[in-house]
Design a protein around this motif. Structure first.
Motif, PDB file in Angstrom:
ATOM      1  N   UNK B 208       0.834  -1.196   0.000  1.00 12.21           N
ATOM      2  CA  UNK B 208       0.000   0.000   0.000  1.00 12.21           C
ATOM      3  C   UNK B 208       0.875   1.254   0.000  1.00 12.21           C
ATOM      4  N   UNK B 212       0.963   3.865  -3.160  1.00 14.18           N
ATOM      5  CA  UNK B 212       0.578   5.251  -2.902  1.00 14.18           C
ATOM      6  C   UNK B 212       1.663   6.205  -3.374  1.00 14.18           C
ATOM      7  N   UNK B 230      -0.809  -8.921 -12.111  1.00 14.07           N
ATOM      8  CA  UNK B 230      -1.822  -9.970 -12.195  1.00 14.07           C
ATOM      9  C   UNK B 230      -2.859  -9.763 -11.103  1.00 14.07           C
ATOM     10  N   UNK B 232      -5.818  -8.184  -9.344  1.00 16.31           N
ATOM     11  CA  UNK B 232      -7.011  -7.393  -9.631  1.00 16.31           C
ATOM     12  C   UNK B 232      -7.211  -6.294  -8.599  1.00 16.31           C
ATOM     13  N   UNK B 233      -6.726  -6.537  -7.378  1.00 14.13           N
ATOM     14  CA  UNK B 233      -6.899  -5.548  -6.320  1.00 14.13           C
ATOM     15  C   UNK B 233      -6.047  -4.311  -6.566  1.00 14.13           C
ATOM     16  N   UNK B 234      -4.781  -4.522  -6.895  1.00 13.22           N
ATOM     17  CA  UNK B 234      -3.875  -3.400  -7.141  1.00 13.22           C
ATOM     18  C   UNK B 234      -4.390  -2.558  -8.301  1.00 13.22           C
ATOM     19  N   UNK B 235      -4.872  -3.236  -9.348  1.00  9.06           N
ATOM     20  CA  UNK B 235      -5.368  -2.545 -10.528  1.00  9.06           C
ATOM     21  C   UNK B 235      -6.527  -1.630 -10.153  1.00  9.06           C
ATOM     22  N   UNK B 236      -7.458  -2.185  -9.380  1.00 10.90           N
ATOM     23  CA  UNK B 236      -8.646  -1.417  -9.016  1.00 10.90           C
ATOM     24  C   UNK B 236      -8.267  -0.161  -8.247  1.00 10.90           C
ATOM     25  N   UNK B 237      -7.177  -0.247  -7.501  1.00 12.36           N
ATOM     26  CA  UNK B 237      -6.797   0.879  -6.659  1.00 12.36           C
ATOM     27  C   UNK B 237      -6.221   2.064  -7.421  1.00 12.36           C
ATOM     28  N   UNK B 238      -5.472   1.798  -8.497  1.00  7.05           N
ATOM     29  CA  UNK B 238      -4.729   2.919  -9.073  1.00  7.05           C
ATOM     30  C   UNK B 238      -4.958   3.190 -10.558  1.00  7.05           C
ATOM     31  N   UNK B 239      -5.494   2.219 -11.310  1.00  9.11           N
ATOM     32  CA  UNK B 239      -5.511   2.378 -12.766  1.00  9.11           C
ATOM     33  C   UNK B 239      -6.587   3.340 -13.236  1.00  9.11           C
ATOM     34  N   UNK B 240      -6.343   3.975 -14.419  1.00  8.78           N
ATOM     35  CA  UNK B 240      -7.392   4.724 -15.109  1.00  8.78           C
ATOM     36  C   UNK B 240      -8.079   3.806 -16.100  1.00  8.78           C
ATOM     37  N   UNK B 256     -11.350   1.708 -15.831  1.00  8.87           N
ATOM     38  CA  UNK B 256     -11.303   0.785 -14.705  1.00  8.87           C
ATOM     39  C   UNK B 256     -12.671   0.502 -14.084  1.00  8.87           C
ATOM     40  N   UNK B 257     -13.479   1.540 -13.894  1.00 10.66           N
ATOM     41  CA  UNK B 257     -14.774   1.326 -13.229  1.00 10.66           C
ATOM     42  C   UNK B 257     -15.669   0.406 -14.037  1.00 10.66           C
ATOM     43  N   UNK B 260     -14.738  -3.516 -14.033  1.00  9.71           N
ATOM     44  CA  UNK B 260     -15.136  -4.290 -12.853  1.00  9.71           C
ATOM     45  C   UNK B 260     -16.651  -4.424 -12.773  1.00  9.71           C
TER      46      UNK B 260
END
Lengths: 377, 350, 332
Positions: B208, B212, B230, B232-240, B256-257, B260
């Motif tokens: 984290x 950040x 790989x 999915x959690x990291x991607x959801x946190x930061x990607x456009x 990203x939104x 998912x």
């Protein structure tokens, strides 16, 4: 496991027959008390001098119930893998006790140890190094029968191995193949089949899916769950992936720097965590939902995990804890249900100021301790 | 850091409009003993300044090979690039001279690796390695380089940077080493950073912090970021926006939104469904059947067809293009594409 | 490959008490199966073992075939030299044969490679010289492999104090230069035969193997599959010989095969220096040594024993390379 250890125990060495009794579901099958594993730090080549110790596991107690899955989570260096090795008798315990069906097993050797091994098996993290590349799949899965010939008579072994392949979802005709001819997920199935060969009651899974691709992880988790039902297994499931641990576990223990800091049912840990470390750990897990990005209230811990060779006094988490007070420095918090909490929050938590997290407060230098005085002694 | 010279240089280059990096129809193959492994089979993506593109895929999906091709760090042979363009600020890097390309690499495009310990030279102090970047590319003095190194280390929030500048990589923890890698990537203020699984080797609480930091610095410098992962959690946190790769092709692209909420490719959907969810406790997890294909023998048609619940004859016969994805009434969904003949069914099925 | 379909259609057998099997994994195998079939179409149904597979692999390697044929030839030569020549290698005819040039027409005859300064047939001496070289090479290698292998295994497996003591002893021996040590040792023998050379080189040469073995064992010992074996209750013998040895032996075999060539060369060197084998033993080293006096006038006297020595050393080194590759299933 030295010979001395065994003879010192003398009459206490259990007969093999002692392990055949059934433990009722929900009763403890493995009781761990105050388990300690220190690795000595030495200097010098020929004449070694002891200069300290890495306190990898430092007083851990818990029960594993018959038929349950106990998840153990924690970050690297927290001692969870060492704990698995000590429970498997792969490393001698420095202190404490491990009782299997009421018999002390942590100081066994020779035939008595071998008998215990039949009942406690392990699934390893890395499917690429845990299978001997020079042996065929048939030899790998059949090896347990060569070591414990009483389990399967010689003529039946090939059949037994093929049955095991079938059980873990691999084609029994693969018996003559080498491990490198399989993918990671398939190799993990081979490792599971080897673990099942002796019909154990307890399987310790040390990060069994973390080396696998995401799309294959679910297959292996499903297999483990299915086998648990079929063979009435008790699992100790060590992992760092909190969502998988939650999915598979009945109870969860959280470790930090060689200590168990919180133990409870999956709901108690995930929804009502009272230890600050558990709370920080849970809040840091990336959530696969971009909608939660803004609303998340993440506790970002500062600094690194201290060295297990020189852990902080008192509570080991205090150097990174926002709730830490004078008391945390001098008094080691015991793992017990805090008397000042009730409901789901009232489960074992090793914190002087254990309290459920109130969203929005975390991260500040909180003072949750008013009601906490004298709670844990 | 922002000396007058740097700023002037930036402004001079600024006029270029359009995406920073534009990859078109990229193919990468590896010649092996057993045949030709087709690692990347026609990848298109682009990144603009200030944007984060996440490339999501499993091992063997070609996500890292694509990045290595962009960086020009593939070993050729065994690798070869039979087709494709990699345009950086409009200029194809595959056709430009070696020297020119070398200047872009490191100065304009920097890479962060998964394993910081092996990416750093173990016998040189981190301060020296950081300073070396300035000495080699900017020709500053030894003392100045050291000062810059400390400055960078402070920038990535390494505590007591002044005291630790002469420490060696192994003396830092995993999280700190990854920070040093980030500092190294940032040193020459690149326009684009490629981060290949930057947090995979780290513990969650440290993950984290590092993520950040990366996101913050990206915003500050207005860099483009390609995040290869790989998780999915990291991607959801930061990607456009996200590009999902499978067997060397992009099978789905989406903001990203949207990805998912409404995946338009059965593979993406399978990945999302196999994440353990609370309401599934005690049930069997959804699992995509089968295994990722062997790159020596990618199935004909859509590479995902042997594992796909929707596969029809057409999927086994034809390779699907990346079709634009629209609403049911035909309203185009910007930035969305799916390489599935049945994207409509997949998208609207939920 | 008609049996792909066969594999594809594999259905787990429903058993009482076993509800259902993981369908997903089955499909996975079907996908993977194609690769498997592709990779080894011939071998798949045969019973397999490490050495069996290595052998099958070796048969297809030209380097192996060439070196194996050469070595086989040399071994046969060493055992039955009279089958290759009917000339007596010790027969000296200084009157007629003194430094007679090679007679290329006299194939397999005494004069084929010419005659040396004592009027002896060089061809016959090259043939008979193989015995000393091959004997020294094979027996020294066998001795150092067993001695060094066991020492290294014990040091690596048990570690701790055992390792400390054994490794220091190894270091002491390692410090003795092979040639110098052999010179000193061989001087202690009243008459020097092939066996005294074998003993001298064996006593001095095992340290290299011990070090390689110890290193390999230390690495393999850490592997999860060894831990898994311990977790199953496997004893020391099984762990050592079934798990660790097969995975640690490859570098030892490579080093040993290459060293074999080296021992042959060392024997020649010792004989050349006059401290190795003695007349009447026939050895390439002795012949090379005596050839140097006439090297200007009759270079062929040096050439043939030297070429035989080089080819022999090379053959063993090539064999070492081929065996290393074959013993590593991952390289296949």
């Amino acid at each position: 496991m030295t010979a001395n250890g065994a003879s010192a125990l003398g009459a206490a060495v259990p007969e093999e027959a002692a392990f055949t009794q059934e433990v009722p579901r929900g009763e403890p099958i493995l009781e761990v008390r105050d388990l300690i594993k220190h690795f000595p730090l030495t200097q010098g080549v020929l004449f070694k001098k002891r200069v300290g110790a890495v306190k990898a596991v430092d007083g851990v107690s818990f029960d594993l119930m018959q038929g349950e899955t106990l998840g153990i989570v924690g970050e690297s260096g927290c001692g969870k893998s060492t704990l698995a090795k000590v429970l498997m008798n792969l490393e001698p315990a420095t202190g404490g006790s491990v009782r299997y069906k009421g018999e002390e097993i942590s100081r066994l050797s020779g035939a008595a140890l071998k008998a215990v091994r039949r009942n406690i098996q392990m699934v390893f993290q890395d499917p690429y190094t845990s299978l001997n590349p020079r042996m065929t799949v048939g030899d790998i899965i059949g090896e347990p029968y060569e070591i414990h010939p009483e389990v399967a008579p010689k003529g039946d072994r090939r059949k037994a191995v093929q049955d095991l392949l079938d059980v873990v979802g691999l084609n029994p005709e693969y018996i003559n193949r080498y491990p490198h001819q399989f993918s990671g997920g398939q190799r993990q199935r081979i490792g599971i089949a080897r673990g099942l060969a002796l019909k154990p009651e307890i399987i310790i899974c040390d990060e069994p899916v973390s080396a696998l691709d995401v799309s294959v992880q679910a297959q292996v988790i499903n297999l483990l769950e299915q086998l648990q039902g079929e063979f009435n297994l008790s699992y100790m499931f060590i992992a760092h992936d909190l969502s998988i641990v939650r999915h598979i576990s009945d109870r969860v223990g959280v470790m930090y720097l060689g200590k168990m800091v919180e133990v409870g049912s999956d709901a108690e840990i995930y929804d009502h965590a009272t230890h600050p470390y558990t709370q920080a750990l849970l809040s840091a897990v990336p959530v696969p939902d971009p909608a939660a990005r803004e609303s998340r209230d993440r506790i970002v811990l500062t600094g690194d995990v201290p060295s297990p060779a020189n852990p902080p006094s008192g509570c080991r988490f205090r150097t990174r804890c926002w709730k830490a007070q004078q008391r945390c420095e001098v008094e080691v918090p015991l793992l017990a249900a805090p008397s000042w909490l009730d409901g789901a929050a009232s489960h074992d938590s090793a914190c002087h100021f254990a309290a459920e997290r109130e969203i929005g407060q975390a991260g500040q230098s909180g003072q949750a301790g008013e009601s906490g005085q004298g709670g844990t002694e | 850091m922002n000396t007058a010279v740097d700023t002037a240089k930036r402004e001079r280059e600024a006029p270029y409009e359009g995406p920073l990096l534009d990859v078109r129809d990229l193919h990468v193959e590896f010649v092996t003993r057993d045949g030709v492994a087709k690692a990347v089979n026609g990848v298109d993506y682009s990144v603009s300044a200030g944007e984060t593109l996440a490339v999501l895929g499993e091992s063997g999906s070609g996500k890292s090979v694509t990045a290595q091709a962009i960086m020009g760090i593939l070993d050729m042979p065994p690798a070869r690039i039979p087709r494709g363009e990699i345009r950086f600020r409009g200029r194809d890097m595959l056709t430009m001279g070696k020297e020119e390309r070398r200047k872009i690499r490191g100065q304009k495009i920097a890479m962060i690796f998964q394993d910081a310990l092996s990416a750093l030279n173990p016998v040189l102090s981190v301060g020296y390695q950081l300073g070396e970047m300035f000495r080699a590319h900017r020709g500053v003095s030894r003392a100045e380089a050291r000062e810059k190194a400390v400055e960078l280390m402070e920038r990535v929030r390494i505590p007591a940077a002044k005291q630790r500048v002469n420490d060696y990589p192994h003396q830092f923890s995993g999280g700190m080493r990854q920070r040093i890698m980030i500092a190294m990537a940032l040193a020459l203020e690149p326009d684009l950073i490629i981060a290949d699984e930057p947090t995979t080797a780290l513990d969650v609480t440290v993950q984290a912090q590092v993520m950040d930091l990366l996101a913050e610095l990206q915003a500050e410098y207005n860099m483009g970021l390609i995040l290869i992962t790989h998780d999915l959690g990291v991607v959801a946190d930061v990607a456009d926006k996200i590009a999902v790769m499978y067997a060397g092709r992009i099978v789905e692209t989406a903001p990203v939104h949207e990805l998912y909420a409404r995946p338009a490719h059965p593979y993406t959907r399978g990945l999302l469904d196999s994440i353990p969810r609370l309401d599934q406790k005690g049930q069997e997890l959804y699992a995509i059947k089968g295994l990722p294909p062997n790159l020596l023998r990618i199935p004909p048609g859509c590479a995902f067809n042997p594992r796909c619940p929707r596969a029809q004859d057409v999927c086994r016969a034809e390779v699907p293009d990346l079709f634009p994805v629209t609403e049911e009434d035909g309203t185009p969904l910007e930035g969305r594409g799916s390489a599935c003949f049945f994207w409509k069914e997949t998208l609207h099925d939920r | 490959m008609p049996d792909i379909h066969d594999e594809d259609s594999y259905e787990p057998h429903p058993k009482p008490g076993v509800s259902h099997l993981d369908y997903a994994g089955e499909q996975g195998m079907a996908v993977e199966q194609e690769t498997l079939v592709e990779r080894d179409p011939v071998k798949r149904e045969e019973a397999r073992s490490l050495w069996g597979d290595a052998w099958r692999d070796l048969r297809g390697r030209p380097i192996f075939l060439i070196s194996a044929v050469l070595i086989l030839l040399l071994v046969v030569m060493a055992i039955f030299p009279w089958a290759f020549t009917d000339t007596d290698p010790r027969k000296a005819d200084l009157v007629n044969d003194y430094l007679r040039r090679p007679n290329w027409g006299d194939v397999f005859g005494g004069g084929w490679f010419g005659y040396d300064a004592q009027g002896r047939s060089i061809y016959a001496r090259v043939i008979y010289g193989a015995r000393a070289s091959i004997t020294v090479g094979i027996f020294v290698t066998a001795a150092v492999t067993v001695l060094g292998g066991l020492t290294g295994m014990v040091a690596g497996y048990f570690g701790g104090a055992v390792d400390a003591v054994v490794s220091r002893i190894t270091d002491i021996f390692f410090g003795i230069p092979l040639l110098l040590g052999a010179l000193v040792l061989l001087n202690a023998f009243a008459t020097r035969t092939v066996w005294s050379v074998v003993i001298a080189l064996g006593v001095l040469g095992w340290t290299q193997i011990a070090r390689v073995m110890r290193g390999a064992v230390l690495t393999v010992k850490q592997a999860d599959f060894v831990v898994a074996g311990r977790a199953l209750g496997a004893g020391t013998g099984r762990l050592m010989f079934r798990h660790i040895l097969p995975n640690a032996i490859a570098p030892v075999i490579v080093v040993a095969t290459i060293a074999l060539g080296g021992y042959i060369a060392t024997e020649a060197t010792l004989s050349f220096l006059g401290i190795g084998l003695q007349d009447p033993t026939i050895s390439w080293g002795i012949d090379i040594s005596s050839a140097q006096k006439v090297i200007r006038t009759a270079p062929y006297v040096l050439f043939f024993p030297a070429a035989a020595l080089s080819v022999t050393v090379l053959a063993f080194i090539m064999l070492g390379d081929a065996v290393r590759d074959a013993l590593d299933p991952k390289l296949r």
